[in-house]
Design a protein around this motif. Structure first.
Motif, PDB file in Angstrom:
ATOM      1  N   SER A 106     -42.027 -16.828 -63.030  1.00 34.07           N
ATOM      2  CA  SER A 106     -43.489 -16.802 -63.148  1.00 34.07           C
ATOM      3  C   SER A 106     -43.999 -17.548 -64.368  1.00 34.07           C
ATOM      4  O   SER A 106     -45.185 -17.788 -64.487  1.00 34.07           O
ATOM      5  CB  SER A 106     -43.967 -15.354 -63.236  1.00 34.07           C
ATOM      6  OG  SER A 106     -43.456 -14.759 -64.421  1.00 34.07           O
ATOM      7  N   GLN A 107     -43.116 -17.860 -65.297  1.00 38.72           N
ATOM      8  CA  GLN A 107     -43.438 -18.458 -66.598  1.00 38.72           C
ATOM      9  C   GLN A 107     -44.047 -17.445 -67.569  1.00 38.72           C
ATOM     10  O   GLN A 107     -44.604 -17.824 -68.591  1.00 38.72           O
ATOM     11  CB  GLN A 107     -44.310 -19.710 -66.460  1.00 38.72           C
ATOM     12  CG  GLN A 107     -43.615 -20.854 -65.729  1.00 38.72           C
ATOM     13  CD  GLN A 107     -42.264 -21.210 -66.341  1.00 38.72           C
ATOM     14  OE1 GLN A 107     -42.147 -21.354 -67.546  1.00 38.72           O
ATOM     15  NE2 GLN A 107     -41.244 -21.344 -65.511  1.00 38.72           N
ATOM     16  N   HIS A 108     -43.928 -16.156 -67.243  1.00 33.05           N
ATOM     17  CA  HIS A 108     -44.235 -15.099 -68.203  1.00 33.05           C
ATOM     18  C   HIS A 108     -42.970 -14.854 -69.019  1.00 33.05           C
ATOM     19  O   HIS A 108     -41.865 -15.138 -68.557  1.00 33.05           O
ATOM     20  CB  HIS A 108     -44.616 -13.796 -67.487  1.00 33.05           C
ATOM     21  CG  HIS A 108     -45.960 -13.825 -66.858  1.00 33.05           C
ATOM     22  ND1 HIS A 108     -46.903 -12.867 -67.111  1.00 33.05           N
ATOM     23  CD2 HIS A 108     -46.540 -14.687 -65.975  1.00 33.05           C
ATOM     24  CE1 HIS A 108     -47.997 -13.132 -66.416  1.00 33.05           C
ATOM     25  NE2 HIS A 108     -47.794 -14.227 -65.720  1.00 33.05           N
TER      26      HIS A 108
ATOM     27  N   VAL B 166     -50.743 -17.222 -73.216  1.00 31.97           N
ATOM     28  CA  VAL B 166     -50.713 -16.550 -74.518  1.00 31.97           C
ATOM     29  C   VAL B 166     -49.692 -17.259 -75.404  1.00 31.97           C
ATOM     30  O   VAL B 166     -48.615 -17.640 -74.943  1.00 31.97           O
ATOM     31  CB  VAL B 166     -50.357 -15.062 -74.356  1.00 31.97           C
ATOM     32  CG1 VAL B 166     -50.098 -14.396 -75.696  1.00 31.97           C
ATOM     33  CG2 VAL B 166     -51.465 -14.340 -73.604  1.00 31.97           C
ATOM     34  N   SER B 167     -50.008 -17.428 -76.667  1.00 29.29           N
ATOM     35  CA  SER B 167     -49.102 -18.088 -77.606  1.00 29.29           C
ATOM     36  C   SER B 167     -47.885 -17.199 -77.893  1.00 29.29           C
ATOM     37  O   SER B 167     -48.012 -16.142 -78.507  1.00 29.29           O
ATOM     38  CB  SER B 167     -49.817 -18.404 -78.917  1.00 29.29           C
ATOM     39  OG  SER B 167     -48.873 -18.817 -79.889  1.00 29.29           O
ATOM     40  N   PHE B 168     -46.733 -17.656 -77.454  1.00 26.72           N
ATOM     41  CA  PHE B 168     -45.504 -16.934 -77.720  1.00 26.72           C
ATOM     42  C   PHE B 168     -45.220 -16.917 -79.218  1.00 26.72           C
ATOM     43  O   PHE B 168     -44.766 -15.913 -79.763  1.00 26.72           O
ATOM     44  CB  PHE B 168     -44.336 -17.554 -76.956  1.00 26.72           C
ATOM     45  CG  PHE B 168     -43.062 -16.784 -77.096  1.00 26.72           C
ATOM     46  CD1 PHE B 168     -42.813 -15.691 -76.287  1.00 26.72           C
ATOM     47  CD2 PHE B 168     -42.119 -17.130 -78.047  1.00 26.72           C
ATOM     48  CE1 PHE B 168     -41.642 -14.951 -76.424  1.00 26.72           C
ATOM     49  CE2 PHE B 168     -40.950 -16.402 -78.195  1.00 26.72           C
ATOM     50  CZ  PHE B 168     -40.714 -15.324 -77.377  1.00 26.72           C
TER      51      PHE B 168
ATOM     52  N   ASN C 103     -40.715 -21.547 -74.169  1.00 27.16           N
ATOM     53  CA  ASN C 103     -39.632 -22.180 -74.905  1.00 27.16           C
ATOM     54  C   ASN C 103     -40.065 -23.559 -75.412  1.00 27.16           C
ATOM     55  O   ASN C 103     -39.712 -23.959 -76.520  1.00 27.16           O
ATOM     56  CB  ASN C 103     -38.378 -22.277 -74.036  1.00 27.16           C
ATOM     57  CG  ASN C 103     -37.140 -22.503 -74.852  1.00 27.16           C
ATOM     58  OD1 ASN C 103     -36.942 -21.879 -75.891  1.00 27.16           O
ATOM     59  ND2 ASN C 103     -36.306 -23.431 -74.396  1.00 27.16           N
ATOM     60  N   LYS C 104     -40.852 -24.277 -74.613  1.00 28.29           N
ATOM     61  CA  LYS C 104     -41.366 -25.586 -75.053  1.00 28.29           C
ATOM     62  C   LYS C 104     -42.269 -25.415 -76.268  1.00 28.29           C
ATOM     63  O   LYS C 104     -42.279 -26.262 -77.158  1.00 28.29           O
ATOM     64  CB  LYS C 104     -42.126 -26.256 -73.916  1.00 28.29           C
ATOM     65  CG  LYS C 104     -41.245 -26.772 -72.825  1.00 28.29           C
ATOM     66  CD  LYS C 104     -42.049 -27.386 -71.702  1.00 28.29           C
ATOM     67  CE  LYS C 104     -41.143 -27.783 -70.540  1.00 28.29           C
ATOM     68  NZ  LYS C 104     -41.919 -28.224 -69.379  1.00 28.29           N
TER      69      LYS C 104
END
Length: 173
Positions: free
Chosen positions: A91-93, A138-140, A168-169
């Motif tokens: 999901s890219q979460h 959201v900013s990881f 990760n990017k």
């Protein structure tokens, strides 16, 4: 399988407990919504067709490694229950677990994480454990920086259960 009153299903994940006794359970059940059923040839019986059911994860996993909210998974029915088979699509979460070492800060930390845009779940039987969903928008780095500061001050321990490719990017750049 019969869905719950809201149309969701419980899917069982079997977990490996390490030499330190983590996680503290051998299975975890997550809520999921059926999104697709595909009929395919059974690779072991050329005269049979099998149904592959694809589900969307509807809650934040507590102990399941490498799984996030809204991931798509395949599950199959065994003995009246649904069991995880494989991940179909991310999901890219991202998912982070927090263990609070200082209970007086819990509400403040949860409020800050919500303000950053995270979703949270707390376990009834593990009162010092919170699992955090970090959506794609959201900013990881903001979340990680905040949690690392708390950890450096001895207030929490945290584990990055899954960092999405998108997040990760953000870290690498």
């Amino acid at each position: 399988m019969i869905p719950g009153s809201d149309g969701s299903f419980r899917i069982i994940f079997e977990l490996e407990i390490d030499e330190d006794g983590w996680p503290p359970v051998g299975t975890e059940r997550i809520w999921a919504t059926l999104v697709d059923e595909v009929t395919a040839d059974d690779k072991y019986n050329t005269n049979a067709m099998t149904k592959k059911a694809i589900y969307r994860v509807d809650n934040i996993p507590f102990f399941i490694p490498l799984l996030a909210y809204k991931d798509l998974i395949e599950a199959e029915e065994k003995e009246g229950s649904l069991f995880f088979v494989k991940l179909v699509k991310r999901s890219q979460h991202s998912t982070v677990r927090i263990i609070f070492l200082e209970t007086t800060i819990i509400e403040d930390v949860l409020s800050k994480l919500r303000a950053l845009g995270c979703e949270l779940e707390m376990a009834e039987m593990y009162k010092h454990l919170t699992t955090v969903d970090i959506p794609i928008d959201v900013s990881f780095l903001a979340v990680r920086t905040y949690l690392a500061e708390l950890e450096n001050n001895g207030l929490i321990d945290f584990q990055e259960s899954l960092i999405s490719e998108h997040h990760n990017k953000e870290i690498v750049n």
